[in-house]
Design a protein around this motif. Sequence first.
Motif, PDB file in Angstrom:
ATOM      1  N   ARG A 373     -33.554  -1.078  57.901  1.00  0.00           N
ATOM      2  CA  ARG A 373     -34.303  -1.379  56.436  1.00  0.00           C
ATOM      3  C   ARG A 373     -33.273  -1.418  55.548  1.00  0.00           C
ATOM      4  NH1 ARG A 373     -39.544   2.325  56.928  1.00  0.00           N
ATOM      5  NH2 ARG A 373     -40.252   1.625  59.047  1.00  0.00           N
ATOM      6  N   THR A 374     -33.448  -2.062  54.298  1.00  0.00           N
ATOM      7  CA  THR A 374     -32.517  -1.809  53.015  1.00  0.00           C
ATOM      8  C   THR A 374     -32.846  -0.413  52.500  1.00  0.00           C
ATOM      9  OG1 THR A 374     -34.047  -2.684  51.559  1.00  0.00           O
ATOM     10  CG2 THR A 374     -32.470  -4.094  52.646  1.00  0.00           C
ATOM     11  N   TYR A 375     -31.858   0.289  51.924  1.00  0.00           N
ATOM     12  CA  TYR A 375     -32.296   1.274  51.429  1.00  0.00           C
ATOM     13  C   TYR A 375     -33.375   1.411  50.738  1.00  0.00           C
ATOM     14  CZ  TYR A 375     -27.543   2.853  52.878  1.00  0.00           C
ATOM     15  OH  TYR A 375     -26.250   3.356  53.836  1.00  0.00           O
ATOM     16  N   PRO A 376     -34.289   2.600  50.693  1.00  0.00           N
ATOM     17  CA  PRO A 376     -35.439   2.737  49.648  1.00  0.00           C
ATOM     18  C   PRO A 376     -34.783   2.831  48.273  1.00  0.00           C
ATOM     19  CG  PRO A 376     -35.064   4.767  50.933  1.00  0.00           C
ATOM     20  CD  PRO A 376     -34.092   3.908  51.397  1.00  0.00           C
ATOM     21  N   LYS A 377     -35.492   2.160  47.304  1.00  0.00           N
ATOM     22  CA  LYS A 377     -34.866   2.333  45.890  1.00  0.00           C
ATOM     23  C   LYS A 377     -35.742   3.548  45.426  1.00  0.00           C
ATOM     24  CE  LYS A 377     -33.623  -2.358  45.551  1.00  0.00           C
ATOM     25  NZ  LYS A 377     -33.371  -3.402  44.981  1.00  0.00           N
ATOM     26  N   LYS A 378     -35.099   4.683  45.783  1.00  0.00           N
ATOM     27  CA  LYS A 378     -35.491   5.867  44.933  1.00  0.00           C
ATOM     28  C   LYS A 378     -35.089   5.989  43.675  1.00  0.00           C
ATOM     29  CE  LYS A 378     -35.615   8.401  49.391  1.00  0.00           C
ATOM     30  NZ  LYS A 378     -35.179   9.464  50.125  1.00  0.00           N
ATOM     31  N   TRP A 379     -34.210   5.359  43.207  1.00  0.00           N
ATOM     32  CA  TRP A 379     -33.618   5.388  41.822  1.00  0.00           C
ATOM     33  C   TRP A 379     -34.307   4.572  40.802  1.00  0.00           C
ATOM     34  CZ3 TRP A 379     -32.570   0.335  41.105  1.00  0.00           C
ATOM     35  CH2 TRP A 379     -32.204  -0.549  41.976  1.00  0.00           C
ATOM     36  N   ASN A 380     -35.634   4.179  41.071  1.00  0.00           N
ATOM     37  CA  ASN A 380     -36.188   3.164  40.264  1.00  0.00           C
ATOM     38  C   ASN A 380     -37.448   3.918  39.790  1.00  0.00           C
ATOM     39  OD1 ASN A 380     -36.706   0.834  38.836  1.00  0.00           O
ATOM     40  ND2 ASN A 380     -37.799  -0.010  40.372  1.00  0.00           N
ATOM     41  N   PRO A 381     -37.424   5.088  38.706  1.00  0.00           N
ATOM     42  CA  PRO A 381     -38.494   5.759  38.485  1.00  0.00           C
ATOM     43  C   PRO A 381     -39.023   5.169  36.958  1.00  0.00           C
ATOM     44  CG  PRO A 381     -36.355   6.870  37.510  1.00  0.00           C
ATOM     45  CD  PRO A 381     -35.880   5.648  38.551  1.00  0.00           C
ATOM     46  N   GLU A 382     -40.297   5.375  36.762  1.00  0.00           N
ATOM     47  CA  GLU A 382     -40.854   4.632  35.636  1.00  0.00           C
ATOM     48  C   GLU A 382     -40.609   5.460  34.534  1.00  0.00           C
ATOM     49  OE1 GLU A 382     -45.028   4.222  36.103  1.00  0.00           O
ATOM     50  OE2 GLU A 382     -44.807   3.181  37.966  1.00  0.00           O
ATOM     51  N   ALA A 383     -40.311   4.877  33.205  1.00  0.00           N
ATOM     52  CA  ALA A 383     -40.137   5.509  31.899  1.00  0.00           C
ATOM     53  C   ALA A 383     -41.534   6.058  31.486  1.00  0.00           C
ATOM     54  CB  ALA A 383     -39.539   4.739  31.017  1.00  0.00           C
ATOM     55  N   LEU A 384     -41.617   7.348  31.177  1.00  0.00           N
ATOM     56  CA  LEU A 384     -42.773   7.974  30.698  1.00  0.00           C
ATOM     57  C   LEU A 384     -42.979   8.325  29.364  1.00  0.00           C
ATOM     58  CD1 LEU A 384     -43.868   9.924  34.023  1.00  0.00           C
ATOM     59  CD2 LEU A 384     -44.421   7.986  33.604  1.00  0.00           C
ATOM     60  N   TYR A 385     -41.773   8.264  28.782  1.00  0.00           N
ATOM     61  CA  TYR A 385     -41.497   8.953  27.304  1.00  0.00           C
ATOM     62  C   TYR A 385     -40.712   7.772  26.626  1.00  0.00           C
ATOM     63  CZ  TYR A 385     -43.590  12.981  29.632  1.00  0.00           C
ATOM     64  OH  TYR A 385     -44.255  13.875  30.491  1.00  0.00           O
TER      65      TYR A 385
END
Length: 562
Positions: A373-385
């Motif tokens: 698989r391609t690497y999971p995109k753990k670096w794509n967090p949501e902006a909450l503030y």
Amino acid sequence: MGMLNTMKFKYEVAMRFCTLLSLFVVVLLTSYSSSAQTFSSNSVDQIVEEYRGDETPGLAIGIVRDQQVIYERYIGLADLEHQVPIKKATRFNIASNAKQFTALALQVLVEDGKVSLDDDIRIFFPDLYKNVDDPILVRHLLNHSSGIRDVYDLWAISGITWWQEFIGNADAMALLTRQNDLNFEPGTQFLYSNSNYILLAEIIAKVSGKTFSKYAASMFEALELRDTGFTDSYMDVIPNRARGYGNFGQWVAFPAVTNFSGDGWLYTTLEDQLNYEIALQSKGIKAFDDPLRQSQALVPGSTIDKYGYGLEHSTYRGTHHIYHDGSTGALNASFSRFPEENLSILAISNNGQISTRNITDKITDVVLGETLRTYPKKWNPEALYNRPANSSVVGYYDSNTSRPLFHIVERNGELWREMEGLNPVKLLHQTGNIFYYESNPDWRVVFDKNEDGTKRFTIYFVSSDPLEAVNVDVSSNTLSYKQMFVGAYANPETSAELTIELDSNNALILHALGNQMPLDMKIKDSFRAFGYRFKVKRADNGKVDSILLNNDRLRNVRFSRR
């Protein structure tokens, strides 16, 4: 070992492998493997060629798939002094990759009813950890959940460079006998420690009535790993040995004067290791109800899911991955097993400049290709503030790891990350409370607060778990504050000492490990030095009474004020 003893051992142990070994011949002669037919060695050759040099130490690479060796390659020199090339007969020290065989030897004794995973290690060694009430079980040794500190790190804080000393298992046992505390309660955490496998080797010797190396030798004979064995002495003559070399402007040989067993120090050939992988890949036979099968699983009765019988368990780009790396001085070895793919990849080197793990990963990507698989995109967090003001996030942040403190500073209206020993990196704004590294745009940095309201930031990497660091109070560093720490401290378990003094400029100086360095306490009652983290402990009256030392393998080693 006498012939009668060898025959007796085979009667008790080796017969459980005989079905498997006889099958090897059938498999090698009759097995059909479409992967072997379609495999192209050119792409792997290109990877291997990156590590070829003129008259340099070298590398042995092998791949087994569907019980067949589909790639085997040797480059470089085993001995620079005599210009001996690495070849099929070359024997390498595979360092910590030996742990899987120590675990296998232990499991043979478990299945024979001579040892139980529930045995407390003090059944065998009553003088160990007399002050520890919690049980320390054999199973805890296998998966590094015992809390026992690593002897090599304990020697290091004593100022002893272990690989330069004529020491071995007996010295390790003497050091462990002096220990009063553990890193943590046994069975509750995972923390890698070579001490665990030295202890396993000593348990095997005590229970079997043989030296560990002789017991293991009979097992290797039964497995038909004819060029594999632990040594009894650093003076042993090892035919076709590959010597380890590092390069510090010129090639230098790594000394081999220590005499350990169990945690490493297994000499073997690539050919033997490939044959072992063939054994592990064979399926549907009774031999996999024996120690070989159990050795590839996690340790029963434990919550530790990342380490088993001398083996690490994880996933590699979505695929079940059993693996280990070994490194001692300039000698390196790595292997990767993918049980679902019936694939094993091995790399062994006597070149200290080579990362065998990088090689096995590169080859894995080539051989498995689209299966991964391609690497999971753990670096794509949501902006909450909303975007925080620069002034609200500047300060020091601690990740509670061996990393230096993160220092977030503002320069000309822009945020920068500074760390001791590393180049500063600009943090560019993406959206809301999310930034990213200018030097690595895939790394996202999120500023927010934790549950108790403390400021923190989290770095989201591409292929590994996020790293969290929390804001810490900066110490006052007044003269009266500094004077609280001046004094001498000692750890009786290692005979190590450290001293803190004030110089003529009223700067704190730490003397430890045979060195000295200025001590900058950025965090209140905490500092870093020589690659360690130190925490100050105070008595009820507020006075400093001890300092606790920590690193990746040691937790809260206490230095009491003298």
